[in-house]
Design a protein around this motif. Structure first.
Motif, PDB file in Angstrom:
ATOM      1  N   HIS A   3       0.845  -1.196   0.000  1.00  0.00           N
ATOM      2  CA  HIS A   3       0.000   0.000   0.000  1.00  0.00           C
ATOM      3  C   HIS A   3       0.876   1.240   0.000  1.00  0.00           C
ATOM      4  N   PRO A   4       1.398   1.609  -1.182  1.00  0.00           N
ATOM      5  CA  PRO A   4       2.252   2.799  -1.217  1.00  0.00           C
ATOM      6  C   PRO A   4       1.448   4.040  -0.836  1.00  0.00           C
ATOM      7  N   SER A   5       2.006   4.826   0.064  1.00  0.00           N
ATOM      8  CA  SER A   5       1.325   6.054   0.488  1.00  0.00           C
ATOM      9  C   SER A   5       1.573   7.140  -0.545  1.00  0.00           C
ATOM     10  N   GLU A   6       0.501   7.548  -1.232  1.00  0.00           N
ATOM     11  CA  GLU A   6       0.623   8.572  -2.269  1.00  0.00           C
ATOM     12  C   GLU A   6       1.229   9.852  -1.713  1.00  0.00           C
ATOM     13  N   PHE A   7       0.810  10.197  -0.487  1.00  0.00           N
ATOM     14  CA  PHE A   7       1.277  11.439   0.111  1.00  0.00           C
ATOM     15  C   PHE A   7       2.788  11.413   0.333  1.00  0.00           C
ATOM     16  N   LEU A   8       3.267  10.282   0.906  1.00  0.00           N
ATOM     17  CA  LEU A   8       4.704  10.181   1.190  1.00  0.00           C
ATOM     18  C   LEU A   8       5.517  10.210  -0.102  1.00  0.00           C
TER      19      LEU A   8
END
Lengths: 225, 147
Positions: free
Chosen positions: B53-58
């Protein structure tokens, strides 16, 4: 020196001298580089616009993961970082050539110019290898074998922009190498020695640093983000 | 300082050899360190993309940091290697002020691209075909070139 500038500051536009305190050729080289910056900027920004308008885009880490002699091992960013360091180092040797020119040191100028030329050829060699590798993977203008990051089929926008922009930059590197070779020959033939100054090396140096500067942005736009 | 090579140059900047060498050495190290940090961030982004679940924000944050580091590199190349930092203010301004157009240029065109994507997804969504496995033949895989 700072005081001199302040004292003279009020009279810069009074006429009789260059308000920019540089000779004509160097000023024009700066203006040329500024216009070239806009050309590269237009290329990179149009790439950005098209990329922003796409729902997904090929992942650079999957496209650029090869290294000469490393077979099929997955080495993202490795080769392009080598290219980046080659260009930074050749920029440093150019600074040293320009400095040797300030001191009127003919041997120093030709020594550092030779290193800069070697760096330029090394970079061009790397780029030729990378293009050949990508071509063998099926990438070229109008052909894009790399899927989007989200698994959907990609358009050819990615490869079109990649080959156009790195090609335009590579052409600048090539012409920079040619200019440096001419500078080396002129130095060897005592042209600058007879003129009494090495200002020409400074202008060639500006162009060479600009090539490095553009690569910083190409590296950012294509390989890092 | 009194020595000027052409009549157009009123005064010349001359750094001593030792001062010049330390400055070039410092800048070279700085550029290399920034490049290495950029590469590390690039690899972190790569690892995040591979995660579940790659964090788009990070990811956006890291990409923003890389952009700022690139601007820092550009500043040092122009200011030290190209000696623009040593020139008189008039010359610096005649180069830098026109380049300010890039602020509008980048902002407007990236915004335009993003807006185009949103509008198309809303009014004329493109059914995206999944990429075929092992797709490596030399063919034009563009399903919707510049659609």
């Amino acid at each position: 020196m700072a005081q001199t500038a302040v004292v003279q500051g009020k009279q810069w536009w009074a006429g009789g001298k260059s308000p920019f305190n540089v000779e004509y050729g160097k000023l024009m080289m700066w203006y040329f580089l500024m216009s070239d910056a806009f050309t590269f900027g237009a290329f990179l920004i149009s790439y950005g616009t098209v990329r922003f308008s796409a729902n997904s885009w090929p992942d650079p880490n999957h496209v650029f993961n090869a290294f000469p002699g490393a077979g099929h091992s997955n080495l993202p960013l490795a080769f392009v970082s080598l290219m980046t360091f080659i260009l930074i180092i050749s920029s440093v040797t150019m600074v040293l050539a320009v400095h040797a020119g300030h001191n009127g040191d003919k041997r120093g100028v030709s020594k550092w110019l030779i290193w800069t030329i070697i760096g330029g050829f090394a970079f061009l060699g790397c780029q030729a290898w990378e293009w050949t590798h990508l071509y063998h993977e099926g990438a070229w203008w109008g052909m894009n074998p790399f899927p989007n990051a989200n698994g959907t089929a990609s358009s050819t926008n990615f490869t079109n922009f990649f080959f156009t922009i790195t090609g335009f930059h590579g052409f600048h590197v090539f012409s920079g190498v040619v200019i440096n070779i001419i500078m080396l020959l002129m130095t060897r033939n005592n042209v600058f020695e007879k003129k009494g100054h090495y200002l020409m090396i400074e202008k060639a140096g500006l162009y060479w640093h600009f090539v490095d500067l553009v690569w910083v942005f190409v590296f950012l736009c294509f390989y890092l983000v | 300082m009194e020595h000027s090579t052409t009549s157009e140059v009123t005064f010349t900047q001359h750094h001593s050899d030792a001062e010049f060498r330390s400055r070039v050495r410092k800048t070279t190290i700085l550029l290399s360190v920034i490049t290495i940090i950029e590469l590390i961030i690039g690899l972190v982004i790569y690892k995040m993309h591979k995660g579940d679940h790659p964090s788009e924000f990070l990811i956006m944050l890291f990409k923003g940091v890389v952009c700022i580091l690139t601007l820092a590199k550009a500043f040092y190349i122009v200011s030290v290697f190209m000696h623009l930092g040593d020139e008189v203010r008039n010359l610096i301004m005649t180069i830098i002020v026109p380049l300010m157009l890039f602020v509008w240029f980048i902002g407007a065109f990236l915004w335009d691209g993003g807006s185009y994507r949103k509008l198309r997804n809303r009014y004329h969504p493109v059914i995206e075909t999944p990429a075929r496995q092992g797709e490596h033949e030399k063919s034009d895989t563009a399903t919707h070139p510049l659609d």
